[in-house]
Design a protein around this motif. Structure first.
Motif, short mmCIF file in Angstrom:
data_model
loop_
_atom_site.label_atom_id
_atom_site.label_comp_id
_atom_site.label_asym_id
_atom_site.label_seq_id
_atom_site.Cartn_x
_atom_site.Cartn_y
_atom_site.Cartn_z
N ILE A 1 0.88 -1.17 0.00
CA ILE A 1 0.00 0.00 0.00
C ILE A 1 0.91 1.22 0.00
CG2 ILE A 1 -1.62 1.35 1.41
CD1 ILE A 1 -2.55 -1.40 2.59
N ALA A 2 0.69 2.16 -0.90
CA ALA A 2 1.54 3.35 -0.88
C ALA A 2 0.80 4.50 -1.53
CB ALA A 2 2.83 3.09 -1.63
N ALA B 1 -4.74 -3.79 -10.50
CA ALA B 1 -4.01 -2.54 -10.71
C ALA B 1 -5.00 -1.42 -11.03
CB ALA B 1 -3.03 -2.72 -11.86
N1 LIG Z 1 -7.48 8.94 4.47
C1 LIG Z 1 -7.54 7.74 3.91
N2 LIG Z 1 -6.52 7.31 3.17
C2 LIG Z 1 -6.62 6.07 2.61
C3 LIG Z 1 -7.76 5.25 2.81
N3 LIG Z 1 -7.57 4.09 2.13
C4 LIG Z 1 -6.35 4.18 1.58
N4 LIG Z 1 -5.76 5.36 1.86
C5 LIG Z 1 -4.42 5.81 1.44
O1 LIG Z 1 -4.42 5.97 0.01
C6 LIG Z 1 -3.16 5.63 -0.52
C7 LIG Z 1 -3.31 4.61 -1.61
O2 LIG Z 1 -3.73 3.38 -1.04
P1 LIG Z 1 -3.64 2.00 -1.85
O3 LIG Z 1 -4.45 1.03 -1.10
O4 LIG Z 1 -2.23 1.64 -2.15
O5 LIG Z 1 -4.40 2.44 -3.19
P2 LIG Z 1 -4.66 1.59 -4.54
O6 LIG Z 1 -5.96 2.05 -5.05
O7 LIG Z 1 -4.48 0.14 -4.29
O8 LIG Z 1 -3.49 2.14 -5.47
P3 LIG Z 1 -2.84 1.46 -6.78
O9 LIG Z 1 -2.44 0.06 -6.45
O10 LIG Z 1 -1.66 2.32 -7.03
O11 LIG Z 1 -3.84 1.55 -7.86
C8 LIG Z 1 -2.32 5.13 0.66
O12 LIG Z 1 -1.53 6.20 1.11
C9 LIG Z 1 -3.36 4.75 1.69
O13 LIG Z 1 -2.87 4.83 3.01
C10 LIG Z 1 -8.82 5.76 3.61
O14 LIG Z 1 -9.87 5.13 3.83
N5 LIG Z 1 -8.66 7.01 4.12
#
Ligand SMILES: Nc1nc2c(ncn2[C@@H]2O[C@H](COP(=O)(O)OP(=O)(O)OP(=O)(O)O)[C@@H](O)[C@H]2O)c(=O)[nH]1
Ligand SMILES: [Mg+2]
Length: 404
Positions: free
Chosen positions: A30-31, A82
């Protein structure tokens, strides 16, 4: 039979993997930058229903599922793919290879950043400046274009097969779109909905085709909208806008995947007591928490649980399988008095069955032989006799009677 798989799709950086990790407790990357996830993550999440153990006043020994304080958690498969960006269908971003994972899913969780702090490409922008409704639009368009290109490839051949070789139009379209993981009935229903049952396929306009695709997608890959990052203050207005625009056609579920992940991890570490999907948690031992953890939990209580009623993650999974797909959880038993299997396990299994499943389908799911030798069944709650054609209801407890 429908497999219980939900695809987690959405733009990059909206929290798809965080949602996945929260629901499955699988450790994934997660990033806060786009395209963190490249290869899809596949894991086990759970649908939550009230277990029947309390009602029957028994202590159960679940085998294929988990019972936590009277709630039965029944496994489902979640796939985190992705991020999709506009133009993905023609290979932009990580290309459309990951769209291919969507084919396995029977329902889609369309995740968007409700706080408006990431744009369509997953880049960070000032919170509240990006409209997540745009993301729902482009995601649907991506999915439609993906189907469109599958269908348009060899369109002439499709037309010839139907008009010259006189093959059934449903069968030809089904073969052409088999990569989508859909059923012939889905095609038939989409043709009906698009008023294309009688129109000769050679005369379909491009609009007819796009119309057909849109309807087909809605039938074969139904969706809910997961409005994530609901913990951020900018999310509130966007969630209202999403609801105004998409409900009641699609359910919009506000979520904070990050909060759910934090709560489940804290529960696993025995710092708190928390049942997924509940609106509160209990701190087990205040002294074991450091100041930062205490503040984070307080933040979650105030900005997520008290505000939205739950983190929304469990709600999203339940809505997708139980409401949108209309699946039902059924408890099969061999002894209708003790509620056990032949080994004496009480309420050992909870099966998630597709909408409209019959008692005979349950028999088949348990064992093909049980279906072949099926005589009748018993509704354990009412002790009523059931035929093989009885349509199963959520939380039915069923004993199957088979001959020799
Ligand atoms: N404030 C907040 N931030 C979140 C939440 N869920 C995820 N994030 C943040 O959003 C960012 C992306 O989270 P990921 O879970 O890696 O997102 P993704 O959609 O899988 O991203 P990709 O794999 O790049 O497509 C990270 O910094 C998380 O900590 C949430 O419910 N609230
Ligand atoms: Mg990811």
């Amino acid at each position: 039979m429908v497999e219980s798989i939900a695809g987690i799709v959405g733009p990059p950086n909206v929290g798809k993997s965080t949602f996945f990790a929260a629901a499955t407790l699988v450790d994934v990357k997660i990033a806060s930058y786009p395209f963190t996830t490249i290869e899809p993550n596949v894991g086990v999440g759970y649908v939550k229903v009230k277990c029947v153990c309390k009602e029957f006043n028994v202590k159960d020994n679940p085998r294929n599922s988990v019972c936590i304080e009277g709630y039965r958690f029944v496994p489902v498969t979640l796939i985190d793919v992705a991020g999709l960006v506009p133009g993905a269908w023609k290979g932009r971003g990580l290309g459309n290879q990951f769209l291919d994972h969507v084919r396995r899913a029977s329902v889609l969780l369309l995740v968007v950043d409700a706080s408006g702090s990431t744009d369509a490409e997953g880049r960070k922008v000032k919170p509240g400046t990006h409209d997540p409704r745009e993301d729902v639009k482009f995601l649907e368009k991506e999915l439609d274009m993906w189907i469109y290109q599958m269908l348009k490839k060899d369109w002439d051949k499709v037309v010839r097969l139907v008009e010259v070789a006189k093959r059934d139009v449903r069968e030809v379209l089904f073969n052409r779109l088999s990569g989508l993981g859909i059923k012939v009935e889905d095609i038939a229903e989409a043709l009906r909905e698009s008023d294309l049952e009688v129109k000769r396929i050679g005369q379909w306009t491009d609009e007819d085709i796009t119309n057909f695709i849109r309807n087909l997608r809605g039938i074969a890959k139904p969706e809910i909208i997961v409005a994530n990052k609901a913990d951020l203050p900018q999310a509130e207005d966007n969630i209202s806008l999403l609801k105004d625009e998409y409900e009641p056609k699609y359910k919009v579920i506000p979520t904070s995947a990050e909060a759910e992940l934090a709560l489940r991890k804290a529960a696993k570490a025995k710092l708190i007591k928390y049942i997924p999907g509940e609106k509160e948690f209990e701190i087990v031992n205040r002294d074991k928490l450091n100041e930062r953890q205490r503040r984070a939990l307080e933040y979650i209580r105030e900005n997520v649980l008290e505000k939205w009623g739950s983190t929304g993650v469990q709600d999203a999974i339940n809505t997708a399988f139980l409401e949108v797909l209309g699946m039902v959880v059924v408890f099969p038993v061999e002894d209708e008095n003790k509620l056990t299997d032949h080994k004496g396990n009480v309420l050992p299994d909870a099966f998630l069955m597709p909408r409209g499943s019959k008692v005979i389908d349950l028999a088949r799911k348990i064992h093909s032989e049980l279906a072949e030798k099926f005589v009748s069944a018993i509704d354990v709650r009412t002790k009523r006799r059931l035929g093989g054609g009885y349509i199963l209801k959520n939380r039915d407890v069923i004993k199957i009677i088979a001959g020799r």
